[in-house]
Structure formats: structure tokens, C-alpha cells
Design a protein around this motif. Sequence first.
Motif, PDB file in Angstrom:
ATOM      1  N   LEU A  61       2.984  11.976  -1.952  1.00 44.27           N
ATOM      2  CA  LEU A  61       3.165  10.527  -1.973  1.00 44.27           C
ATOM      3  C   LEU A  61       2.838   9.958  -0.594  1.00 44.27           C
ATOM      4  CD1 LEU A  61       6.478  10.229  -4.001  1.00 44.27           C
ATOM      5  CD2 LEU A  61       4.127  10.001  -4.823  1.00 44.27           C
ATOM      6  N   HIS A  62       1.933   8.999  -0.561  1.00 48.26           N
ATOM      7  CA  HIS A  62       1.515   8.387   0.689  1.00 48.26           C
ATOM      8  C   HIS A  62       1.933   6.926   0.740  1.00 48.26           C
ATOM      9  CE1 HIS A  62      -1.001  11.992   0.969  1.00 48.26           C
ATOM     10  NE2 HIS A  62      -1.134  11.710   2.249  1.00 48.26           N
ATOM     11  N   LEU A  63       2.092   6.434   1.926  1.00 41.74           N
ATOM     12  CA  LEU A  63       2.468   5.041   2.155  1.00 41.74           C
ATOM     13  C   LEU A  63       1.260   4.263   2.643  1.00 41.74           C
ATOM     14  CD1 LEU A  63       5.873   5.564   4.001  1.00 41.74           C
ATOM     15  CD2 LEU A  63       5.521   5.023   1.582  1.00 41.74           C
ATOM     16  N   ARG A  64       0.997   3.189   1.975  1.00 44.00           N
ATOM     17  CA  ARG A  64      -0.065   2.263   2.369  1.00 44.00           C
ATOM     18  C   ARG A  64       0.383   0.913   1.850  1.00 44.00           C
ATOM     19  NH1 ARG A  64      -6.468   2.709   0.640  1.00 44.00           N
ATOM     20  NH2 ARG A  64      -7.372   1.779   2.515  1.00 44.00           N
ATOM     21  N   GLY A  65       0.751   0.035   2.722  1.00 42.36           N
ATOM     22  CA  GLY A  65       1.400  -1.204   2.320  1.00 42.36           C
ATOM     23  C   GLY A  65       0.528  -2.103   1.466  1.00 42.36           C
ATOM     24  N   VAL A  66       1.104  -3.205   1.038  1.00 41.62           N
ATOM     25  CA  VAL A  66       0.363  -4.209   0.281  1.00 41.62           C
ATOM     26  C   VAL A  66      -0.800  -4.709   1.138  1.00 41.62           C
ATOM     27  CG1 VAL A  66       0.504  -6.481  -0.807  1.00 41.62           C
ATOM     28  CG2 VAL A  66       2.426  -4.878  -0.989  1.00 41.62           C
ATOM     29  N   ALA A  67      -1.965  -4.803   0.540  1.00 41.38           N
ATOM     30  CA  ALA A  67      -3.166  -5.210   1.279  1.00 41.38           C
ATOM     31  C   ALA A  67      -2.963  -6.584   1.914  1.00 41.38           C
ATOM     32  CB  ALA A  67      -4.377  -5.232   0.364  1.00 41.38           C
ATOM     33  N   SER A  68      -3.475  -6.744   3.126  1.00 42.64           N
ATOM     34  CA  SER A  68      -3.375  -8.037   3.809  1.00 42.64           C
ATOM     35  C   SER A  68      -4.293  -9.066   3.164  1.00 42.64           C
ATOM     36  CB  SER A  68      -3.737  -7.875   5.286  1.00 42.64           C
ATOM     37  OG  SER A  68      -5.071  -7.404   5.430  1.00 42.64           O
ATOM     38  N   ARG A  69      -5.327  -8.595   2.520  1.00 45.41           N
ATOM     39  CA  ARG A  69      -6.263  -9.463   1.800  1.00 45.41           C
ATOM     40  C   ARG A  69      -6.624  -8.755   0.498  1.00 45.41           C
ATOM     41  NH1 ARG A  69     -11.955 -10.602   4.588  1.00 45.41           N
ATOM     42  NH2 ARG A  69     -10.630 -11.770   6.029  1.00 45.41           N
ATOM     43  N   TRP A  70      -6.671  -9.506  -0.598  1.00 46.45           N
ATOM     44  CA  TRP A  70      -6.937  -8.894  -1.900  1.00 46.45           C
ATOM     45  C   TRP A  70      -8.357  -9.131  -2.398  1.00 46.45           C
ATOM     46  CZ3 TRP A  70      -2.268  -9.085  -5.763  1.00 46.45           C
ATOM     47  CH2 TRP A  70      -1.121  -8.617  -5.121  1.00 46.45           C
ATOM     48  N   SER A  71      -9.064 -10.044  -1.797  1.00 47.23           N
ATOM     49  CA  SER A  71     -10.416 -10.318  -2.282  1.00 47.23           C
ATOM     50  C   SER A  71     -11.325 -10.722  -1.130  1.00 47.23           C
ATOM     51  CB  SER A  71     -10.407 -11.422  -3.349  1.00 47.23           C
ATOM     52  OG  SER A  71      -9.977 -12.657  -2.794  1.00 47.23           O
ATOM     53  N   LEU A  72     -12.600 -10.454  -1.297  1.00 38.47           N
ATOM     54  CA  LEU A  72     -13.620 -10.836  -0.333  1.00 38.47           C
ATOM     55  C   LEU A  72     -14.922 -11.001  -1.101  1.00 38.47           C
ATOM     56  CD1 LEU A  72     -14.385 -11.314   2.657  1.00 38.47           C
ATOM     57  CD2 LEU A  72     -15.004  -8.874   2.763  1.00 38.47           C
ATOM     58  N   ASN A  73     -15.509 -12.193  -0.958  1.00 38.62           N
ATOM     59  CA  ASN A  73     -16.734 -12.526  -1.689  1.00 38.62           C
ATOM     60  C   ASN A  73     -16.504 -12.335  -3.184  1.00 38.62           C
ATOM     61  OD1 ASN A  73     -17.999 -13.092   0.783  1.00 38.62           O
ATOM     62  ND2 ASN A  73     -18.546 -10.930   1.053  1.00 38.62           N
ATOM     63  N   ARG A  74     -17.217 -11.405  -3.822  1.00 37.65           N
ATOM     64  CA  ARG A  74     -17.072 -11.230  -5.273  1.00 37.65           C
ATOM     65  C   ARG A  74     -16.182 -10.049  -5.645  1.00 37.65           C
ATOM     66  NH1 ARG A  74     -22.442  -8.212  -7.630  1.00 37.65           N
ATOM     67  NH2 ARG A  74     -22.806  -6.792  -5.866  1.00 37.65           N
ATOM     68  N   THR A  75     -15.535  -9.411  -4.667  1.00 41.60           N
ATOM     69  CA  THR A  75     -14.707  -8.230  -4.925  1.00 41.60           C
ATOM     70  C   THR A  75     -13.225  -8.579  -4.876  1.00 41.60           C
ATOM     71  OG1 THR A  75     -16.388  -6.772  -3.971  1.00 41.60           O
ATOM     72  CG2 THR A  75     -14.146  -5.906  -4.143  1.00 41.60           C
ATOM     73  N   VAL A  76     -12.456  -8.051  -5.832  1.00 41.53           N
ATOM     74  CA  VAL A  76     -11.010  -8.269  -5.849  1.00 41.53           C
ATOM     75  C   VAL A  76     -10.326  -6.938  -6.157  1.00 41.53           C
ATOM     76  CG1 VAL A  76     -11.005  -8.921  -8.300  1.00 41.53           C
ATOM     77  CG2 VAL A  76      -9.121  -9.660  -6.807  1.00 41.53           C
ATOM     78  N   LEU A  77      -9.181  -6.705  -5.504  1.00 35.24           N
ATOM     79  CA  LEU A  77      -8.390  -5.499  -5.691  1.00 35.24           C
ATOM     80  C   LEU A  77      -7.296  -5.755  -6.725  1.00 35.24           C
ATOM     81  CD1 LEU A  77      -7.781  -4.677  -1.906  1.00 35.24           C
ATOM     82  CD2 LEU A  77      -9.653  -3.814  -3.347  1.00 35.24           C
ATOM     83  N   ALA A 106      -4.543  -2.638  -4.575  1.00 30.74           N
ATOM     84  CA  ALA A 106      -4.023  -3.781  -3.812  1.00 30.74           C
ATOM     85  C   ALA A 106      -2.625  -3.532  -3.283  1.00 30.74           C
ATOM     86  CB  ALA A 106      -4.019  -5.037  -4.678  1.00 30.74           C
ATOM     87  N   HIS A 107      -1.813  -2.821  -4.060  1.00 28.38           N
ATOM     88  CA  HIS A 107      -0.402  -2.641  -3.681  1.00 28.38           C
ATOM     89  C   HIS A 107       0.091  -1.268  -4.153  1.00 28.38           C
ATOM     90  CE1 HIS A 107       0.174  -3.877  -7.886  1.00 28.38           C
ATOM     91  NE2 HIS A 107      -0.566  -4.934  -7.603  1.00 28.38           N
ATOM     92  N   PRO A 108      -0.253  -0.200  -3.449  1.00 24.88           N
ATOM     93  CA  PRO A 108       0.218   1.139  -3.839  1.00 24.88           C
ATOM     94  C   PRO A 108       1.739   1.166  -3.932  1.00 24.88           C
ATOM     95  CG  PRO A 108      -1.348   1.254  -2.014  1.00 24.88           C
ATOM     96  CD  PRO A 108      -0.996  -0.179  -2.179  1.00 24.88           C
ATOM     97  N   MET A 109       2.224   1.776  -4.990  1.00 25.10           N
ATOM     98  CA  MET A 109       3.654   1.714  -5.259  1.00 25.10           C
ATOM     99  C   MET A 109       4.232   3.112  -5.435  1.00 25.10           C
ATOM    100  SD  MET A 109       5.472  -0.705  -8.075  1.00 25.10           S
ATOM    101  CE  MET A 109       4.637  -2.071  -7.253  1.00 25.10           C
ATOM    102  N   LEU A 110       5.301   3.396  -4.729  1.00 22.80           N
ATOM    103  CA  LEU A 110       6.019   4.635  -4.968  1.00 22.80           C
ATOM    104  C   LEU A 110       6.670   4.564  -6.353  1.00 22.80           C
ATOM    105  CD1 LEU A 110       7.697   5.141  -1.461  1.00 22.80           C
ATOM    106  CD2 LEU A 110       5.678   6.299  -2.368  1.00 22.80           C
ATOM    107  N   ASN A 159       8.981  -2.930  -2.148  1.00 27.22           N
ATOM    108  CA  ASN A 159      10.113  -2.710  -1.233  1.00 27.22           C
ATOM    109  C   ASN A 159      11.302  -2.094  -1.958  1.00 27.22           C
ATOM    110  OD1 ASN A 159       8.648  -3.762   0.896  1.00 27.22           O
ATOM    111  ND2 ASN A 159       9.520  -5.809   0.719  1.00 27.22           N
ATOM    112  N   LEU A 160      11.538  -2.535  -3.197  1.00 28.09           N
ATOM    113  CA  LEU A 160      12.624  -1.974  -3.993  1.00 28.09           C
ATOM    114  C   LEU A 160      12.381  -0.488  -4.258  1.00 28.09           C
ATOM    115  CD1 LEU A 160      15.156  -2.188  -5.783  1.00 28.09           C
ATOM    116  CD2 LEU A 160      13.655  -2.967  -7.649  1.00 28.09           C
ATOM    117  N   SER A 161      11.137  -0.133  -4.549  1.00 26.37           N
ATOM    118  CA  SER A 161      10.810   1.266  -4.821  1.00 26.37           C
ATOM    119  C   SER A 161      11.027   2.142  -3.588  1.00 26.37           C
ATOM    120  CB  SER A 161       9.361   1.371  -5.300  1.00 26.37           C
ATOM    121  OG  SER A 161       9.056   2.683  -5.698  1.00 26.37           O
TER     122      SER A 161
END
Length: 413
Positions: free
Chosen positions: A291-307, A312-316, A363-365
Motif C-alpha cells: 500500500l502506497h501513499l499518494r495524496g489527492v492530486a493538486s490538479r485533476w485536469s489539463l487541456n483535454r485530459t482528466v483524472l 485522481a485520489h488514491p485511497m487506502l 482522510n477517514l481511510s
Amino acid sequence: MVSSLPLDSTKSLQPKLAVAQSYREKLDYDRAHHSMNCSGLKVAVIGGGVAGLAAALAFARRDAQVTVYERSQALKALGAGLQLSLNGQIVLRALGVDGNLVTFCSSGTQIVDGQAGREIARIPGSRSGLTWYVHRADLISSLFDASVAAGVSVHCNQEILPSAKSSRDLDADLIVAADGEHSKWRDSVEEPIAATFSGQVIWRALASHEGVANPLEPATLTLGSGWHTVTYPLRDGKLMNIVAVEERKNWRDGCWQQLGEVAEFRQKFAQAKGIAAKLIASAEEVHVWALHLRGVASRWSLNRTVLVGDAAHPMLPFVAQGACMALEDAWILADAVAQARTPKEGLREFEERRRSRVTRVCNLSRRNGRLFHLPRPWSWGLAAALRTSQHMIAQQLEWVYRYDATQTAPKYR
């Protein structure tokens, strides 16, 4: 496909699910009258997991031209079981994917002292409706079948990378990156942030079972010092899902998931007592994840790409909401784009509607992951608190389960 638990046996779900069904009918009406749809929009979805297929189906329901690109040779479902609370069920109903998935529902969570084998507490299920136990492969199969029937084109054995020429040449107005917690597309949307090892490793297995007579079965959360397990039935009770988490100081293998050794699995959780011990002893194959930690993305979209989803938000996995958050993302993304004047405006609206909620769930997880592994004597204090506040805990979690993604401004955030 597995047999269905009749929906009239879970009456508390009906009001919210009925709203989702009426929204689906409204969506069909709007499509027929050329409003609130994505007609002519070309959407490329990267990843054929829950988030990717749900997003593909949500856009296809709004008349978009959708293509899914999956890097594996065939769609597959890593892991085994998952839990779908009401917030996820609402989206499935609105998408036209629902009752055939479920054979067992959770009546709550039984919490067991792993070193003594006795029950500590029993947290009631959500007042708003029962949680479904679903085999991940069955959910993937249902979403895939519905997507293909809706006109989605699925291409396996095709890895589309953000830096590759193939991504620049994608014939798409919108690229939905649903490539999971180790998303390569995320690094093209925001500044790259390396995932860090959480200090926890998760083992997943299925064990054969003679069957559970009661279709309303509590999940069993077994707590130990530095470890915990979660078990519940799948597929008519013929299988039991086992999720076991242990603490480690490091993870040196380059692969984040791999086939594990059954003997090592049993040794790691040798202290477990009760149902967890019996199921671990009967497991014949096990997979292990770091299990790795990588927080909620600071940005979810750029140009035509969206996470979306874990990209976008890896969850434990300590609040059982990964699949539900992916389903919510899929519906709200398609809805925001359909209602916006431009896709770019829709992507901004999608992030605004999602960021606060998914951050709170993430955060709850993380908090649960810390609480589940308390050593003695602190674990004794946790056990006492659980015994005296069982119903209060259930009530405090209603904001997670009662959220209705099919509403423009959900009451529960």
C-alpha cells in the motif's frame, strides 16, 4: 453472473434507488430530446477497471462516442471482493447496472479481538440501506456488458501513455485517465509526486466455504497488534473474501503487487483467532500488495485530459469506498461535461464537485488504518470505545453512505 437478492428484501434502499431510477428515465428523455447529452463528443478512456468502465458507460448513456483502452490482454479483476454501499448502488441503478450483482448484504460489521477470538462490538449497518458484497470480477463483467451494449468500443492489450505518439494521435475530444493509483497520466496533469510506501502490506485471498444461510451477513473485522483482517461471503456463500493487512518497515520489491506465498501468509497472521484463523488456514492462493501513499492530486485536469478514480485520489482500503468513489466520479464527470458549455468548463465543475468529498473520505481511510493496528494497551481503550459507541459510530458515517451522486447538489458531502 450470480443470482440476485430480491430488492424488495432490502426495503430501506428503495427510496434512494427509486430516485436513481427516475433520474435514469429523465436521462433517457433528455437524450431523446437532445438536451443534457454529449452527442458528437469523442471520449477515450485509459483503463478498463471499475472507474474506466463506469466512466465509459456514463458517457455512452449520454450519446458520446467512447473507446476504452486497456493495457492488459483481457479485462481482469485483481483482488476478489468489494463492498458497495448505497452511494455506489445509486450510481449503478442510474447507469442501468444493479440487482444481478448481489447475493449477500451486510447487516453491519462485527469487530473481533484477534488475539482472543471474541467479539468486541457490532457496528450496525447504515440506516439508509444495506451494503452489498460483490465479487470484483462480477462488477467488471456487468459494467463491461452494459458498456458494449451501449456502443462502447473496448480495446485490450493497448497501453496508451501520455508521452507516447499514440496519445497525441488519439482521435478524442476528451481523455479520461482511469489508470489507477500508480497512474502515469497523473504525471502529465500535475507535477510528478512519487508514491511513498505506507508501511502496510495487504494480502488478498478467497477461501472455499460451505455456504452461509443468512443473506444478511455482517462483515467481520478482526483487530490485532500491527495487523487486521476483513472477511465476508461472496457468490452464494460458496466463497469467503479475505483481506489481511500487516505492518512492515519496508517494501523492497519493485512490483507493487505479486503472487504471495501461502505459507508466509499463514505465518504472518498466526496470531489470528476465530473465523479469520479458519479462513486463512483454508486459503490456497494469495496475492500481496504494497500500500502506497499518494495524496489527492493538486490538479485533476489539463487541456483535454482528466483524472478519475484512484488516478485522481488514491485511497487506502480501510473504509471500503474505493469502488464507490470511482462510481461517483464516473457519473458526476459525465454529468458535468454534459451540462457545461464546453468540455473544459465541465472538467472544472467536476473537480469542484468532487474534491472536498473524496479528500474527506481519503482522510477517514488513513485514520482507520492507524486505529485498526493499535498495540496493547492502547487497543484496549479502542475496544472500550467501540463497545460504548457502536450506534454513534454508525450514525457518524451516514455522510459517506447517503451521498447521491445523481443529484446536482447532494445533501451529504
